[in-house]
Design an enzyme around this catalytic site. Structure first.
Site, PDB file in Angstrom:
ATOM      1  N   SER A  66       0.823  -1.208   0.000  1.00 56.40           N
ATOM      2  CA  SER A  66       0.000   0.000   0.000  1.00 56.40           C
ATOM      3  C   SER A  66       0.858   1.258   0.000  1.00 56.40           C
ATOM      4  O   SER A  66       0.351   2.342  -0.243  1.00 56.40           O
ATOM      5  CB  SER A  66      -0.933  -0.001   1.203  1.00 56.40           C
ATOM      6  OG  SER A  66      -0.200  -0.251   2.380  1.00 56.40           O
ATOM      7  N   HIS A  75      -1.732  -2.632  -6.897  1.00 56.20           N
ATOM      8  CA  HIS A  75      -2.359  -2.249  -5.626  1.00 56.20           C
ATOM      9  C   HIS A  75      -3.883  -2.361  -5.748  1.00 56.20           C
ATOM     10  O   HIS A  75      -4.513  -1.566  -6.447  1.00 56.20           O
ATOM     11  CB  HIS A  75      -1.924  -0.814  -5.278  1.00 56.20           C
ATOM     12  CG  HIS A  75      -2.361  -0.337  -3.941  1.00 56.20           C
ATOM     13  ND1 HIS A  75      -2.409   0.997  -3.598  1.00 56.20           N
ATOM     14  CD2 HIS A  75      -2.773  -1.015  -2.833  1.00 56.20           C
ATOM     15  CE1 HIS A  75      -2.834   1.113  -2.355  1.00 56.20           C
ATOM     16  NE2 HIS A  75      -3.067  -0.095  -1.884  1.00 56.20           N
ATOM     17  N   GLU A 114      -4.406   0.217  -8.736  1.00 54.37           N
ATOM     18  CA  GLU A 114      -3.385   1.260  -8.916  1.00 54.37           C
ATOM     19  C   GLU A 114      -2.112   0.537  -9.378  1.00 54.37           C
ATOM     20  O   GLU A 114      -1.568  -0.293  -8.648  1.00 54.37           O
ATOM     21  CB  GLU A 114      -3.160   1.975  -7.573  1.00 54.37           C
ATOM     22  CG  GLU A 114      -2.368   3.255  -7.663  1.00 54.37           C
ATOM     23  CD  GLU A 114      -2.267   3.965  -6.306  1.00 54.37           C
ATOM     24  OE1 GLU A 114      -2.213   3.292  -5.257  1.00 54.37           O
ATOM     25  OE2 GLU A 114      -2.224   5.211  -6.301  1.00 54.37           O
ATOM     26  N   ASN A 147      -3.018   6.475  -1.355  1.00 53.79           N
ATOM     27  CA  ASN A 147      -2.838   6.701   0.076  1.00 53.79           C
ATOM     28  C   ASN A 147      -2.256   8.076   0.399  1.00 53.79           C
ATOM     29  O   ASN A 147      -2.401   8.560   1.512  1.00 53.79           O
ATOM     30  CB  ASN A 147      -2.005   5.576   0.686  1.00 53.79           C
ATOM     31  CG  ASN A 147      -2.882   4.350   0.914  1.00 53.79           C
ATOM     32  OD1 ASN A 147      -4.025   4.481   1.349  1.00 53.79           O
ATOM     33  ND2 ASN A 147      -2.376   3.169   0.593  1.00 53.79           N
TER      34      ASN A 147
END
Ligand code: 3HC
Length: 285
Positions: free
Chosen positions: A121, A142, A154, A192
């Protein structure tokens, strides 16, 4: 490289079992590897429960469910499972030392044509790729929780990721019914880097007494059409994971705007990690 048929997923936790679920449901042969039989059993139980949910909602048939389960081969033998795979996806805990050890093991056994992807992540893809002998065949893939539901993959390019590997991962993501979005390696990637400061700010609002978790979440759900408020989402992701990612952003950019809220640090220290421990900003018991 274009013929990806066999996938090996390393790690049967929340993300790993979700990734195995979607590949198997789309006709791929999946080896699911973990370190203990009980972890594999738990992963398969979760997959079966999530498939049942899809049968009940008439998204798939009973036969689809059985075919999906048939496509998943649980294994305790990493070397054997990696040897056979065209694509290996690492989905183990977010601890660099552990990933380094497992990735070098994967690299030892992977075939010459195989692509290695990490579902990390936030850990740098370039840094993880450097553990292997072929950083050009290493990439970030991801997924988002719950994997069978969330559309995004992602696709994170490390410094040396070959463009044909990026294309391959984008194509295979589409085969899963997902939408790949390519980004370049940078702390927290895009997802993130944008999500965690919002969650952190929501935690600061609790810490400073601006509002209760319920009220803060209500604001974001009703005012911004978020399916879950940021504090409910933090519990869902895991407060320890949120803290780890914020620390990656804070260390990576050396910018105080990413400083984790002291309340988040305290909650993690006290073992209140959200859904997985039954308590976080909400009581889930
Ligand atoms: N497997 C299969 N299907 C599932 C599922 C699962 N694990 N979980 C939920 N579903 C399905 C349900 O069956 C339901 O199907 P339907 O639309 O046909 O009725 C649908 O998803 C919605 O589920 P529910 O009705 O049970 O509940 P909600 O409407 O409250 O939705 C949710 C649940 C999908 C989790 C929704 O609240 C949501 O989208 N939340 C935000 C999730 C999110 O932001 N995830 C990303 C986290 S960040 C991340 O993963 C990255 C990491 O790096 C931190």
């Amino acid at each position: 490289m274009s013929q990806i048929k066999i996938i090996t997923v390393i790690g049967g936790g929340t993300m790993g079992n979700g990734i195995a679920h979607v590949f198997a449901m789309n006709g791929f042969e999946v080896n699911l590897v973990d370190t203990k039989q009980e972890l594999l059993d738990r992963a398969l139980n979760t997959i079966e429960k999530n498939l049942d949910r899809m049968v009940q909602k008439e998204k798939i048939s009973d036969a689809d469910k059985l075919k999906t389960l048939d496509n998943i081969h649980p294994s305790l033998n990493l070397g054997e499972s990696v040897k056979k795979a065209d694509l290996i996806i690492e989905a183990i805990p977010e601890i660099f030392k552990l990933k380094k050890q497992v990735l070098s093991d994967i690299d030892k056994h992977a075939g010459e044509h195989a692509v290695i992807a990490s579902n990390t992540s936030s850990i740098s893809i370039t840094r993880l790729a450097a553990v292997t002998d072929h950083p050009e065949r290493f990439i970030g893939m991801h997924f988002f929780n719950p994997v069978p539901v969330m559309k995004l993959v992602e696709v994170v390019n490390g410094l040396e990721t070959a463009s044909e590997v990026t294309k391959l991962i984008e194509d295979i993501s589409r085969e899963l019914g997902k939408v790949p979005v390519p980004v370049n390696d940078s702390p927290g990637f895009v997802s993130n880097r944008v999500l965690m400061p919002m969650i952190n700010e929501a935690i600061f609002c609790v810490y400073e007494g601006v509002g209760s978790p319920e009220h803060i979440d209500e604001v974001m759900k009703l005012g911004m059409a978020h399916p879950m408020g940021p504090l409910r989402l933090a519990d869902f992701i895991g407060l320890d994971i949120c803290l780890d990612i914020l620390n990656v952003l804070y260390d990576g950019f050396k910018d105080p705007k990413y400083r984790p809220c002291p309340l988040l640090v305290k909650m993690v220290d006290s073992g209140k990690l959200g859904d997985k421990t039954g308590i976080g900003f909400y009581n889930h018991e």
